[in-house]
Design a protein around this motif. Structure first.
Motif, PDB file in Angstrom:
ATOM      1  N   GLY A 139      51.477  48.479  13.824  1.00 10.15           N
ATOM      2  CA  GLY A 139      50.029  48.473  13.990  1.00 10.15           C
ATOM      3  C   GLY A 139      49.369  47.191  13.515  1.00 10.15           C
ATOM      4  N   ALA A 140      49.854  46.635  12.403  1.00 13.75           N
ATOM      5  CA  ALA A 140      49.254  45.413  11.867  1.00 13.75           C
ATOM      6  C   ALA A 140      49.547  44.193  12.729  1.00 13.75           C
ATOM      7  N   GLU A 141      50.515  44.309  13.643  1.00 14.59           N
ATOM      8  CA  GLU A 141      50.889  43.180  14.502  1.00 14.59           C
ATOM      9  C   GLU A 141      50.121  43.163  15.821  1.00 14.59           C
ATOM     10  N   ILE A 142      49.363  44.207  16.096  1.00 19.26           N
ATOM     11  CA  ILE A 142      48.626  44.290  17.352  1.00 19.26           C
ATOM     12  C   ILE A 142      47.482  43.281  17.384  1.00 19.26           C
ATOM     13  N   LEU A 143      47.351  42.635  18.511  1.00 22.90           N
ATOM     14  CA  LEU A 143      46.263  41.679  18.756  1.00 22.90           C
ATOM     15  C   LEU A 143      45.531  42.161  20.002  1.00 22.90           C
ATOM     16  N   GLU A 144      44.320  42.693  19.827  1.00 25.91           N
ATOM     17  CA  GLU A 144      43.577  43.233  20.956  1.00 25.91           C
ATOM     18  C   GLU A 144      42.795  42.149  21.673  1.00 25.91           C
ATOM     19  N   ALA A 145      42.597  42.376  22.968  1.00 25.12           N
ATOM     20  CA  ALA A 145      41.802  41.449  23.760  1.00 25.12           C
ATOM     21  C   ALA A 145      40.367  41.441  23.254  1.00 25.12           C
ATOM     22  N   ARG A 146      39.719  40.321  23.444  1.00 17.67           N
ATOM     23  CA  ARG A 146      38.333  40.211  23.006  1.00 17.67           C
ATOM     24  C   ARG A 146      37.458  41.212  23.762  1.00 17.67           C
ATOM     25  N   PRO A 147      36.533  41.858  23.063  1.00 21.45           N
ATOM     26  CA  PRO A 147      35.681  42.864  23.713  1.00 21.45           C
ATOM     27  C   PRO A 147      34.917  42.265  24.890  1.00 21.45           C
ATOM     28  N   GLY A 148      34.785  43.072  25.926  1.00 23.06           N
ATOM     29  CA  GLY A 148      33.999  42.642  27.075  1.00 23.06           C
ATOM     30  C   GLY A 148      34.681  41.663  27.995  1.00 23.06           C
ATOM     31  N   ALA A 149      35.974  41.385  27.786  1.00 22.04           N
ATOM     32  CA  ALA A 149      36.680  40.432  28.649  1.00 22.04           C
ATOM     33  C   ALA A 149      36.693  40.936  30.085  1.00 22.04           C
ATOM     34  N   ARG A 150      36.425  40.047  31.024  1.00 22.45           N
ATOM     35  CA  ARG A 150      36.342  40.418  32.433  1.00 22.45           C
ATOM     36  C   ARG A 150      37.340  39.607  33.252  1.00 22.45           C
ATOM     37  N   LEU A 151      37.666  40.140  34.414  1.00 29.15           N
ATOM     38  CA  LEU A 151      38.560  39.479  35.357  1.00 29.15           C
ATOM     39  C   LEU A 151      37.735  38.834  36.456  1.00 29.15           C
ATOM     40  N   PHE A 152      38.248  37.726  36.999  1.00 33.65           N
ATOM     41  CA  PHE A 152      37.551  36.999  38.052  1.00 33.65           C
ATOM     42  C   PHE A 152      38.453  36.866  39.276  1.00 33.65           C
ATOM     43  N   ILE A 153      37.820  36.618  40.411  1.00 30.39           N
ATOM     44  CA  ILE A 153      38.519  36.336  41.661  1.00 30.39           C
ATOM     45  C   ILE A 153      38.027  34.992  42.180  1.00 30.39           C
ATOM     46  N   TRP A 154      38.967  34.102  42.544  1.00 36.02           N
ATOM     47  CA  TRP A 154      38.569  32.863  43.207  1.00 36.02           C
ATOM     48  C   TRP A 154      38.401  33.160  44.693  1.00 36.02           C
ATOM     49  N   ALA A 155      37.178  33.005  45.175  1.00 35.69           N
ATOM     50  CA  ALA A 155      36.888  33.265  46.587  1.00 35.69           C
ATOM     51  C   ALA A 155      35.744  32.381  47.032  1.00 35.69           C
ATOM     52  N   ALA A 156      35.868  31.796  48.218  1.00 38.88           N
ATOM     53  CA  ALA A 156      34.808  30.957  48.791  1.00 38.88           C
ATOM     54  C   ALA A 156      34.352  29.898  47.799  1.00 38.88           C
TER      55      ALA A 156
ATOM     56  N   PHE B 270      41.957  34.955  36.274  1.00 37.39           N
ATOM     57  CA  PHE B 270      41.521  35.178  37.648  1.00 37.39           C
ATOM     58  C   PHE B 270      42.704  35.379  38.583  1.00 37.39           C
ATOM     59  N   GLN B 271      42.429  36.056  39.702  1.00 39.89           N
ATOM     60  CA  GLN B 271      43.342  36.144  40.826  1.00 39.89           C
ATOM     61  C   GLN B 271      42.718  35.375  41.985  1.00 39.89           C
ATOM     62  N   VAL B 272      43.533  34.990  42.931  1.00 43.24           N
ATOM     63  CA  VAL B 272      43.059  34.216  44.077  1.00 43.24           C
ATOM     64  C   VAL B 272      42.939  35.137  45.282  1.00 43.24           C
ATOM     65  N   ALA B 273      41.786  35.110  45.938  1.00 40.07           N
ATOM     66  CA  ALA B 273      41.575  35.930  47.135  1.00 40.07           C
ATOM     67  C   ALA B 273      42.602  35.570  48.197  1.00 40.07           C
ATOM     68  N   LEU B 274      42.976  36.538  48.996  1.00 43.98           N
ATOM     69  CA  LEU B 274      43.941  36.300  50.067  1.00 43.98           C
ATOM     70  C   LEU B 274      43.324  35.369  51.111  1.00 43.98           C
ATOM     71  N   GLY B 275      44.155  34.470  51.615  1.00 45.81           N
ATOM     72  CA  GLY B 275      43.694  33.532  52.625  1.00 45.81           C
ATOM     73  C   GLY B 275      43.227  32.207  52.074  1.00 45.81           C
ATOM     74  N   GLU B 276      43.127  32.057  50.746  1.00 51.73           N
ATOM     75  CA  GLU B 276      42.761  30.778  50.146  1.00 51.73           C
ATOM     76  C   GLU B 276      43.961  29.832  50.197  1.00 51.73           C
ATOM     77  N   SER B 277      43.701  28.541  50.063  1.00 55.37           N
ATOM     78  CA  SER B 277      44.755  27.541  50.253  1.00 55.37           C
ATOM     79  C   SER B 277      45.593  27.280  49.008  1.00 55.37           C
ATOM     80  N   TRP B 278      45.201  27.789  47.845  1.00 55.41           N
ATOM     81  CA  TRP B 278      45.951  27.512  46.618  1.00 55.41           C
ATOM     82  C   TRP B 278      47.336  28.160  46.659  1.00 55.41           C
ATOM     83  N   ARG B 279      48.323  27.493  46.057  1.00 50.40           N
ATOM     84  CA  ARG B 279      49.635  28.117  45.879  1.00 50.40           C
ATOM     85  C   ARG B 279      49.640  28.976  44.617  1.00 50.40           C
ATOM     86  N   THR B 280      48.762  28.680  43.677  1.00 48.11           N
ATOM     87  CA  THR B 280      48.603  29.531  42.500  1.00 48.11           C
ATOM     88  C   THR B 280      48.035  30.873  42.940  1.00 48.11           C
ATOM     89  N   ARG B 281      48.663  31.968  42.501  1.00 48.55           N
ATOM     90  CA  ARG B 281      48.166  33.304  42.838  1.00 48.55           C
ATOM     91  C   ARG B 281      47.247  33.857  41.760  1.00 48.55           C
TER      92      ARG B 281
END
Length: 421
Positions: A72-89, A300-311
């Motif tokens: 239990g003392a080794e747990i590191l929780e994500a910062r509160p309110g953290a959100r995910l993003f999508i790269w699109a347009a 973030f994740q990359v929207a389908l159809g974008e030109s990046w090779r990073t997913r």
């Protein structure tokens, strides 16, 4: 009763712990010099770098395991309110905290939101359709490209166009209580329904290493298994390593990838071995980066159809306070060509695309290439698969991926085995 477990990933280790809790004798064999399977943590220059899963959630099975291991003392929780993003347009767009809020914000265009609003009126799963076709039909093409497609491909490392909906959707949606309408079910869920994401201060490998240490008398590594053969009413496991030999057990649980399971079943179940050998896998390139600056949130994740090779990218620096570290992902079922790239090309591409998206310097640290089940049409070979009495499969291809799901399946298998006594 004695159980032989082959494979020292999180499933096999969690099974070892659960059997010990239930008073069932077991012995685990791991072929490599480190336990954990795809869970791998490195410490280059003193920085914590994950080469596999970046996090988990403290759902009930994980919390119980953490508590019983005194972690239990080794747990590191994500910062509160953290959100995910999508790269699109051409920019990063915030993913709604609840799928039910898909009709607000700027993730979708007005036209895309209008189409997604019709989702409750659409029919449920149709016979023979793919995951991609299901979500396009339910929520529209834009919602699929900008939300459902990226999230599903990130979860499974696969191409939703090749994934049978009838096999994948129960793993993906049943935990959410989704039967027909995605949006209606999502509206019933509150942001606090899911525990916060977490890792360990010294990295995700803390968990498998702690299990192996707690049950050192039950875990052998490196001890590659050469063969599984019948022995009376049970089985004999022949193994190599520092102390080669064999162990006679009553039951065998295979927690290894399908190709390895096929090899080990060749003697006792050749028909099942032939089937398992046909299961396909995808390679994901995991590229940790030393970065000048990271965004605030999960990444973030990359929207389908974008030109990046990073997913996609995990912002470890902001999410868990990992100083100057982010992790990029390339390849998988959406971009299988990447599997053939050398490490130099992978790392330079990941760094260059991070800089282009974030406007901040990035330098590659290292690269790993874990394999993930493809969950494509080849998975049909599991239908009607017959195994000898006393042999069980428990791995990513028998259930859902993810640390919490693997632990939950291990506990379920342990209960079934204990009941046989």
């Amino acid at each position: 009763m004695r159980v032989g477990i082959i494979g020292g990933g999180i499933t096999g280790l969690a099974l070892t712990h659960a059997l010990a809790r239930l008073g069932v004798d077991s012995i685990l064999f791991e072929s490599s010099e480190e336990v954990g399977g795809v869970i791998r943590t490195a410490r280059p220059d003193g920085r914590v770098v994950e080469l596999g899963p970046q996090r988990t959630r403290l759902v009930a099975p994980v919390r119980r395991l953490v508590d019983e291991l005194d972690l239990g003392a080794e747990i590191l929780e994500a910062r509160p309110g953290a959100r995910l993003f999508i790269w699109a347009a051409e920019r990063l767009r915030m993913v709604p905290s609840r799928p039910g809020a898909l009709l607000t914000g700027d993730l979708l265009s007005p036209r895309g939101r209008a189409r997604a609003a019709l989702e409750p009126l659409t029919r449920g799963l149709r016979s023979g359709e793919s995951v991609a076709r299901y979500f396009r039909r339910k929520a529209g093409g834009e919602a699929y490209r900008r939300l459902f497609g990226p999230l599903i491909s990130a979860t499974f490392g696969s191409d939703p166009e090749t994934m049978p909906a009838s096999r994948v959707l129960p793993m993906l949606l049943d935990p959410l209580g989704v039967k027909r309408s995605l949006l209606a079910a999502a509206r019933r869920r509150r942001p606090g329904d899911t525990p916060r994401a977490c890792t360990f201060r010294a990295g995700m490998s803390t968990l498998p290493r702690a299990i192996a240490a707690r049950h050192a008398g039950r875990v052998r590594f490196p001890a590659p298994v050469e063969e599984v053969r019948r022995s009376g009413r049970g089985f004999e496991i022949a193994h190599d390593g520092a102390s080669p030999g064999s162990e006679v057990v009553d039951d065998v649980v295979l927690t290894v990838p399908a190709p390895e399971a096929a090899r080990l079943l060749r003697t006792v179940a050749p028909g099942a071995a032939d089937r398992l050998a046909r299961l396909r896998y995808n390679r994901i390139a995991v590229c940790p980066l030393g970065v000048e600056r990271a965004g605030e949130g999960f990444g973030f994740q990359v929207a389908l159809g974008e030109s990046w090779r990073t997913r996609g990218v995990t912002w470890n620096a902001s999410l868990f306070g990992r100083d100057g570290v982010c992790t990029a992902y390339l390849g998988g079922g959406l971009d299988p060509e990447v599997a053939g790239w050398d490490s130099g090309r992978l790392e330079s591409t990941a760094a260059a695309e991070y800089e282009a998206i974030h406007g901040a310097a990035a330098s590659p640290i290292c690269t790993a290439r874990p394999r993930l089940p493809a969950y494509d049409a080849s998975w049909g070979v599991l239908d009607g698969l017959e195994l000898p009495r006393g042999i069980t499969l428990a791995a990513g291809y028998t259930g859902r991926l993810g640390i919490s799901s693997r632990i939950a399946e291990a506990e379920a298998v342990a209960l079934r085995l204990a009941a046989k006594r």
